[in-house]
Design an enzyme around this catalytic site. Structure first.
Site, PDB file in Angstrom:
ATOM      1  N   ASP A 255      -6.815   1.423  -2.979  1.00  0.00           N
ATOM      2  CA  ASP A 255      -8.051   1.052  -2.293  1.00  0.00           C
ATOM      3  C   ASP A 255      -8.580   2.213  -1.450  1.00  0.00           C
ATOM      4  O   ASP A 255      -9.611   2.101  -0.802  1.00  0.00           O
ATOM      5  CB  ASP A 255      -7.869  -0.196  -1.426  1.00  0.00           C
ATOM      6  CG  ASP A 255      -6.792  -0.057  -0.364  1.00  0.00           C
ATOM      7  OD1 ASP A 255      -6.069   0.961  -0.355  1.00  0.00           O
ATOM      8  OD2 ASP A 255      -6.653  -0.963   0.473  1.00  0.00           O
TER       9      ASP A 255
ATOM     10  N   SER B 142       0.821  -1.211   0.000  1.00  0.00           N
ATOM     11  CA  SER B 142       0.000   0.000   0.000  1.00  0.00           C
ATOM     12  C   SER B 142       0.856   1.261   0.000  1.00  0.00           C
ATOM     13  O   SER B 142       1.554   1.550  -0.954  1.00  0.00           O
ATOM     14  CB  SER B 142      -0.966  -0.021   1.175  1.00  0.00           C
ATOM     15  OG  SER B 142      -1.866   1.057   1.126  1.00  0.00           O
TER      16      SER B 142
ATOM     17  N   ASP C 172      -1.902   1.157  -3.868  1.00  0.00           N
ATOM     18  CA  ASP C 172      -2.744   0.074  -4.384  1.00  0.00           C
ATOM     19  C   ASP C 172      -4.185   0.535  -4.584  1.00  0.00           C
ATOM     20  O   ASP C 172      -5.076  -0.268  -4.800  1.00  0.00           O
ATOM     21  CB  ASP C 172      -2.695  -1.146  -3.454  1.00  0.00           C
ATOM     22  CG  ASP C 172      -3.233  -0.870  -2.059  1.00  0.00           C
ATOM     23  OD1 ASP C 172      -3.196   0.302  -1.626  1.00  0.00           O
ATOM     24  OD2 ASP C 172      -3.684  -1.808  -1.389  1.00  0.00           O
TER      25      ASP C 172
ATOM     26  N   ASP D 209      -3.602   6.161  -2.858  1.00  0.00           N
ATOM     27  CA  ASP D 209      -2.416   5.487  -2.346  1.00  0.00           C
ATOM     28  C   ASP D 209      -1.957   4.465  -3.394  1.00  0.00           C
ATOM     29  O   ASP D 209      -2.563   4.329  -4.463  1.00  0.00           O
ATOM     30  CB  ASP D 209      -2.664   4.848  -0.982  1.00  0.00           C
ATOM     31  CG  ASP D 209      -3.802   3.837  -0.979  1.00  0.00           C
ATOM     32  OD1 ASP D 209      -4.468   3.676  -2.025  1.00  0.00           O
ATOM     33  OD2 ASP D 209      -4.025   3.192   0.058  1.00  0.00           O
TER      34      ASP D 209
END
Length: 462
Positions: free
Chosen positions: A240, A97, A238, A236
């Site tokens: 999500d 992340s 990744d 961010d």
């Protein structure tokens, strides 16, 4: 074997000291041993170490007898989507992340993209990594599948494309993975995207993609004002989580986005339940109730929110940390659905994002989350509760300490991993009152922290 990379909700560690291909292969074997999965989605983020770790993970899964369905470089939500959409037994995303570039990790789910955490299998997977695991009689196969097309179709299903009008929108993936999805959505939308740090690059040439850090917000903010954009969005690594900037380039606290999305979603569905975290609540509760919905409080954290959403069959869940969950997205969090909904709202209403947000900030001004490192977090919470108990109208312990008064409220909670307490304060239409009680609480915390140092038995007495 060093297994410190196993955390409460996922796996995160420094590469190669804490996470490396050898351990990744063991994790794959143990995952199959613990879950019994035979069909597993595997995806990975843009980090330089991710392809090698994902390959070793896939090898471990296959050696243990599971078929691996590789969707390649992607975002965490694409693993969630593919696991649910294709009816798999589980999914694993290789990502760290927003951690520094020399870190990596994994996020794991089971059938229907249900999260796997320390309460339902992650600890058993960790312990399995210590044991010698044999090979399956029949090793699994490796398949490459394209999950992008059905994923894009699913995203577009949340909005009415015919009601959209041209908008200038700044998008900043932070050299993470969100740019590929923006490029895939672009042909279907009447928006002009102004791209910032768009190219995926695991070297993170513009810093770690974490828009919660104030120093990382400037490029998006400046691009919004320079391009006369209707809003800016940053993600961010990744993707999500997504973060919003209004047309003035101002960063918007995630708390107010939760209320905005709840209202927007309830207007579409004509009612339903909405899950929210206990840190800041009044704005969300009011908007949900006015839109015909039922607000339900849950403990902070994706595993708790997702479980409560399933229990309540809630249509939407939101946390002020910029995690947004959707029932039709397997109750999982998405960093793409929120901005599509906000863009639709701007097109349909014809008003600016700042006007939508300013009205809510004036109604319920909030401090934002303030972190303090203390010696004895539990002692601080006990002491604060004693000091404010007589005046409180209600006290709850859903997550830490929440206390409500006639014109203001606060939540004070402990970190799960470090001696830190997190404070959030809000008021009813009185920003000076909110600031005053925020200062008072911080002074009380400092005083109690000093008492804890002088008298370590005080927390027991309290």
């Amino acid at each position: 074997m060093d297994l410190d990379c196993f955390k409460a909700y996922d796996i995160r560690g420094k590469v190669p000291e804490q996470l490396n291909p050898e351990l990744a292969e063991r994790i794959g074997r143990s995952y199959v041993e613990v879950t019994g999965a035979r069909k597993v989605i595997v995806g990975y983020d843009i980090r330089l170490s991710s392809p090698e770790i994902a390959a070793a993970l896939s090898e471990g899964l296959r050696t243990a007898g599971a078929n691996v369905f590789d969707i390649g470089q992607c975002g965490t939500e694409q693993v969630y989507f593919a696991t649910s959409h294709f009816g798999m037994d589980g999914g694993i995303m290789v990502t760290a992340s927003h951690n520094p570039k020399d870190y990596n990790g994994m996020k794991m789910v089971g059938p229907d993209a249900r999260p796997i955490s320390s309460t339902n299998g992650l600890l058993a997977i960790r312990e399995g990594c210590r044991e010698p695991l044999g090979n399956a009689r029949q090793p699994g196969e490796l398949f490459q599948i394209d999950a992008m097309k059905p994923y894009i179709e699913h995203l577009l299903g949340y909005i009415d494309i015919d009601t959209l009008t041209p908008l200038n929108i700044v998008v900043n993936p932070g050299n993470g993975g969100a740019g590929e999805v923006i490029d895939a959505l672009e042909p279907y939308l009447p928006f002009e995207f102004h791209r910032v740090h768009h190219t995926p690059d695991g070297n993170f040439p513009n810093g770690v993609p974490n828009p919660l850090l104030p120093e990382n917000r400037t490029p998006t903010s400046m691009a919004v004002t320079a391009s006369n954009a209707a809003m800016g969005i940053a993600w961010d690594g990744d993707f999500d989580r997504c973060f919003f900037f209004d047309e003035k380039g101002r960063f918007i606290e995630g708390y107010y986005i939760v209320g905005l999305l709840a209202d927007q979603f309830l207007r579409k569905t004509g009612g339903g339940k909405v899950i929210h975290d206990p840190r800041l609540t009044w704005n969300t509760r009011e908007l949900v109730q006015e839109a015909g919905g039922e607000p339900i409080e849950s403990k902070t954290g994706h595993a708790f929110i997702k479980e409560r959403m399933r229990d309540e069959d809630a249509i939407y869940g939101g946390e002020m940390s910029a995690h947004h969950y959707f029932r039709d997205f397997a109750y999982c969090d998405s960093g793409m659905i929120p901005w599509l909904l906000v863009a639709e709202r701007l097109c349909q209403s014809g008003v600016s994002l700042s006007s939508l947000i300013d009205a809510r900030i004036e109604t319920f001004p909030a401090s934002g989350e303030i972190n303090r490192t203390v010696k004895d977090p539990e002692h601080i919470l006990q002491g604060i509760e004693r000091r404010y108990l007589e005046e409180a109208l209600s006290v709850t312990h859903t997550d830490g300490l929440s206390m409500e008064f006639q014109r203001w409220r606060f939540n004070l909670r402990m970190s799960n991993t470090e001696p830190v307490i997190r404070l959030n304060v809000e008021s009813r239409g009185d920003i000076e009152l909110m600031k005053s009680f925020t200062r008072s609480l911080l002074d009380d915390i400092e005083e109690l922290d000093g008492q804890s140092l002088r008298d370590p038995q005080l927390s027991v007495a309290l």
